[in-house]
Design a protein around this motif. Structure first.
Motif, mmCIF file in Angstrom:
data_model
loop_
_atom_site.group_PDB
_atom_site.id
_atom_site.type_symbol
_atom_site.label_atom_id
_atom_site.label_comp_id
_atom_site.label_asym_id
_atom_site.label_seq_id
_atom_site.Cartn_x
_atom_site.Cartn_y
_atom_site.Cartn_z
ATOM 1 N N ALA A 61 0.821 -1.212 0.000
ATOM 2 C CA ALA A 61 0.000 0.000 0.000
ATOM 3 C C ALA A 61 0.853 1.259 0.000
ATOM 4 O O ALA A 61 0.329 2.359 0.192
ATOM 5 C CB ALA A 61 -0.931 0.001 1.210
ATOM 6 N N GLY A 63 3.023 2.218 2.188
ATOM 7 C CA GLY A 63 3.079 2.825 3.511
ATOM 8 C C GLY A 63 4.486 3.276 3.871
ATOM 9 O O GLY A 63 5.473 2.844 3.253
ATOM 10 N N GLU A 67 4.966 3.458 9.536
ATOM 11 C CA GLU A 67 3.786 2.591 9.577
ATOM 12 C C GLU A 67 4.181 1.130 9.702
ATOM 13 O O GLU A 67 3.582 0.373 10.471
ATOM 14 C CB GLU A 67 2.947 2.790 8.314
ATOM 15 N N SER A 205 -4.391 5.225 5.717
ATOM 16 C CA SER A 205 -3.512 4.252 5.068
ATOM 17 C C SER A 205 -3.660 2.869 5.705
ATOM 18 O O SER A 205 -4.082 2.739 6.859
ATOM 19 C CB SER A 205 -2.053 4.697 5.148
#
Length: 229
Positions: A61, A63, A67, A205
């Motif tokens: 994703a 990130g 994260e 997110s």
């Protein structure tokens, strides 16, 4: 040497179980765009199926490093508690550096086997216990990542779902035995659905979604279903 050999025997079943799960992880990692060598390196330096899967999801994703780090802290915090418990079973001959090596190989299944021993175990025994699980976890990831170039797409898609089935299989038995566990799992599922479908929350997110769902579900469970002393 005798302790190491005993550890090898005790770890055989764990290793065989890890082989299939890590194969699915290898497939999932490659499908997420992670190179084969990186997927194998992740498994060689980690022994945490849930943490690795969550990390791959965050990486896929796009990130941030923060994260990924926070996700791993939340998901793998249980290992710190398990290591504290396991330290009470260590033989007096185990040194400080050996404790670090033991902590690296302390997974849920290895912890269960080691903690069930009737007498304190040596570092040699634990090294044997973690050898085959580590080899099978790393080797299975290599096989799964390499299979992306060989197996048909339909089979790879099915294998990509297998690791989620493994995580469900971990949660369901505990949820059947404990209403509190089932409640926490349902709260986490509800929160995850909310972050996916609701307009405002869907902008968060993937990495922070995992962190928030895990922390909030655990906090609600601790508040409404506290563990009695």
């Amino acid at each position: 040497m005798r302790d190491y050999q005993q550890g090898l025997r005790d770890g055989l079943a764990i290793g065989l179980g890890y082989l299939s799960v890590s194969f699915a992880f290898g497939v999932t990692a490659v499908h997420a765009g992670i190179p084969l060598w990186a997927a194998v390196l992740i498994s060689m330096t980690n022994l945490t199926s849930a943490g690795q899967l969550a990390g791959v999801s965050v990486i896929a994703a796009c990130g941030s490093v923060l994260e990924v780090a926070l996700t791993q802290v939340v998901i793998n915090l249980r290992y710190a508690l398990m290591s504290l418990s396991l330290s009470q079973k260590l033989d007096s001959s185990v040194t400080g550096p050996q404790r670090y090596a033991i902590a690296f190989g302390n997974t849920d299944e290895i912890f269960a086997v080691a903690s069930s021993r009737p007498k304190p175990f040596t570092a040699s025994y634990f090294y044997g216990l973690m050898t085959l699980p580590w080899v099978c976890w790393s080797g299975g990831t290599l096989l799964g990542a390499a299979a992306d170039k060989i197996l048909p797409g339909s089979i790879l898609s099915a294998l990509g779902v297998a690791i989620y089935g493994m995580l469900i299989a971990v949660v369901l038995p505990a949820a059947k035995k404990s209403g509190a566990v089932a409640f926490v799992a349902l709260v986490a599922v509800a929160l995850s659905c909310a972050f996916h479908w609701l307009p405002g929350l869907s902008q968060v997110s993937g990495g922070f979604t995992i962190i928030i769902c895990g922390v909030v579900a655990a906090a609600v469970g601790a508040l409404l279903h506290p563990v009695e002393d």
